[in-house]
Design an enzyme around this catalytic site. Structure first.
Site, PDB file in Angstrom:
ATOM      1  CB  CYS A 186      -6.036  -7.716  -1.890  1.00 14.08           C
ATOM      2  SG  CYS A 186      -7.548  -8.058  -0.988  1.00 14.08           S
ATOM      3  CB  CYS A 217      -9.533  -6.333  -2.777  1.00 12.19           C
ATOM      4  SG  CYS A 217      -8.844  -6.345  -1.156  1.00 12.19           S
ATOM      5  CG  ASP A 218      -7.846  -6.239  -6.553  1.00  9.92           C
ATOM      6  OD1 ASP A 218      -8.705  -5.460  -6.107  1.00  9.92           O
ATOM      7  OD2 ASP A 218      -6.631  -6.005  -6.513  1.00  9.92           O
TER       8      ASP A 218
END
Ligand code: NDP
Length: 455
Positions: A142, A145-146
């Site tokens: 992701c 997200c990261d």
């Protein structure tokens, strides 16, 4: 609303992407008081794939685009506003052998006349040697997200895949990395023209055509990729600190394997153009039955169809027990509010949840209670899911523990000091000692038990 919980539910919707929430919204407005099982960790996260995307620019009604997690917050609020009841857990088992149907969820058996399956599809992995070693140590599923984590800042990064997700992630990562490499196994992109053009025109992105990811290298953290060509005859080495997967999806049909007809790729088979599955009273909506279109808007539309079909089926069989509304106009929808950053003037030594490094410093040094420090980023969908669960734990503990939220975008140096490699990351401190750390969404009970063990 009148009393909602019937002995046998009219309709249970399983899944909380655009398909699930739209189905629930329509069923709720038909006074069917639907029960929606959101899912939690099985097959992705509540809210579905839009929770791990950034700007959704093609959902009508949002001319300037809207963040995926925000769109899902809105759909959820709308479904709840009209009387959808939620169980925020995974459906563990589904028995479709006889009617009414039975669903095991959160330690209980829910019995339902009709079911809408909107369980979506999950991101694929490459499943090659070294993947587990470097997972969360450079490899991520992701980017959204990261991407903001300190290890990826100003570093060379790579994305594997050639679809819209891969292109979107490659463009997104140029915000953080020094350069982004897109590894494409063919000599063309599958992505839509608009998305592909953005990638090809971006000088910060290099496309490596006809290359596969064949292996990894690095000490503790990912440092390089082996990229054989598509025939496997020539191999390049590429030095990168991050690799993001965007290689498509697999439908989440585990619950119904052996009970409903599935196609060769595992998608639910539906009667041409209708939401009907191979069992009466069981309907499909969204990506779980759609290998072709897979858009938020088509998923929402099929959720609407499934709800209308379920409503018709229930009334045809005289099974629907509709509820009556106490208020014709329900109250305004409630949306989650962002955490405010505490400063010297508004810091509270007793607050259950506050934001920022000032609060973190003060509580770390002064609070006698267990302290949950949650690292988030604004576009991180899993953070949207996990934060309310953590706040619920703190509420249930009635002030025996406290929480601080650190926004990685605003305070990356704090995250770097704490060794945070992705969001959400939760660290549990007690007496200035790190007692436990969790990466990604966890069960609420796990966090609660860890805090209780310290009290
Ligand atoms: P897709 O299935 O469209 O694309 C998957 C990509 O991964 C393909 O290019 C495929 O290659 C490649 N791939 C698959 N397996 C491997 C492997 N083992 N090694 C290397 N490459 C591999 O998935 P997406 O997630 O990109 O998109 C899913 C759907 O969501 C699509 O309908 C898309 O349009 C939509 N979407 C829309 C967005 C938007 O409009 N904003 C954003 C993101 C997604 P190959 O082409 O060779 O098969």
């Amino acid at each position: 609303m009148g009393s909602a919980a019937a002995a046998v539910e009219n309709l249970v919707v399983i899944g909380s992407g655009p398909a699930g929430y739209t189905a629930a919204l329509y069923a709720a407005r038909a006074n069917l008081s639907p029960l929606l099982i959101t899912g939690y960790q099985d097959g992705g996260i509540p809210g579905g794939q839009l929770m791990t995307t950034t700007h959704v620019e093609n959902f009508p009604g949002f001319p300037d685009g809207i963040l995926g997690p925000e769109l899902m917050d809105r759909m959820k609020s709308q479904a709840v506003r009209w009387g959808t009841r939620l169980i925020e857990a995974d459906a563990e088992a589904l028995d479709l052998s006889q009617r009414p149907y039975k669903i095991q969820v959160d330690g209980q058996t829910v019995v339902a006349h009709s079911v809408i399956l909107a369980t979506g599809a999950s991101a694929n992995r490459l499943h090659i040697d070294g993947e587990d070693t470097y997972w969360s140590r450079g490899i991520s599923a992701c980017a959204i997200c990261d991407g903001a984590t300190p290890q990826f800042r100003k570093a060379e990064l790579a994305v594997v895949g050639g679809g819209d997700s891969a292109c979107e992630e490659a463009v997104y990562l140029t915000k953080y990395g020094s350069h982004v490499h897109l590894i494409v196994r063919k000599d063309s992109l599958r992505a839509s023209r608009a998305m592909a053009d953005r990638v090809l025109a971006n000088p910060q992105i290099t496309v490596h055509w006809n290359r596969q990811v064949g292996g990894f290298g690095g000490d503790q953290w990912l440092e390089q990729l082996q990229l054989p060509d598509s025939e496997g005859s020539a191999c390049e080495t590429l030095a990168v600190k991050g690799l993001f997967y965007a290689i498509g999806h697999t439908p989440n049909t585990r619950l119904v394997k052996g009970q409903l007809e599935l196609d060769a790729k595992g998608y639910l088979v539906i009667e041409g153009g209708s939401p009907n599955t191979s069992k009466e009273g069981v309907f499909a909506a969204g990506d779980v039955a759609d290998a072709q279109w897979r858009q938020a808007i088509t998923a929402a539309a099929s959720g609407c169809q499934a709800a209308l079909a379920a409503e018709r089926w229930l009334s045809h069989h005289d099974l629907a027990v509709t509820v009556s509304r106490e208020e014709v106009e329900p109250k305004a929808a409630e949306l989650p509010q962002p955490t405010t950053t505490a400063t010297e003037s508004d810091f509270s030594a007793d607050a259950l949840w506050q934001g920022g490094s000032y609060a973190l410093r003060r509580l770390y040094h002064e609070s006698p209670k267990p302290l949950l420090v949650t690292y988030t980023s604004p576009s991180c969908g899993p953070c949207h899911v996990f934060k309310p669960q953590l706040k619920r734990v703190l509420n249930e503990l009635e002030g025996a523990a406290q929480g601080v939220e650190i926004n990685l975008e605003d305070e990356p140096e704090i995250a770097a000091q704490a060794g945070v490699t992705g969001t959400p990351t939760v660290q549990l401190f007690y007496g200035k000692e790190l007692k436990k750390q969790w990466r990604g969404v966890q069960q609420r009970s796990e966090v609660k038990q860890a805090i209780e063990a310290l009290l």
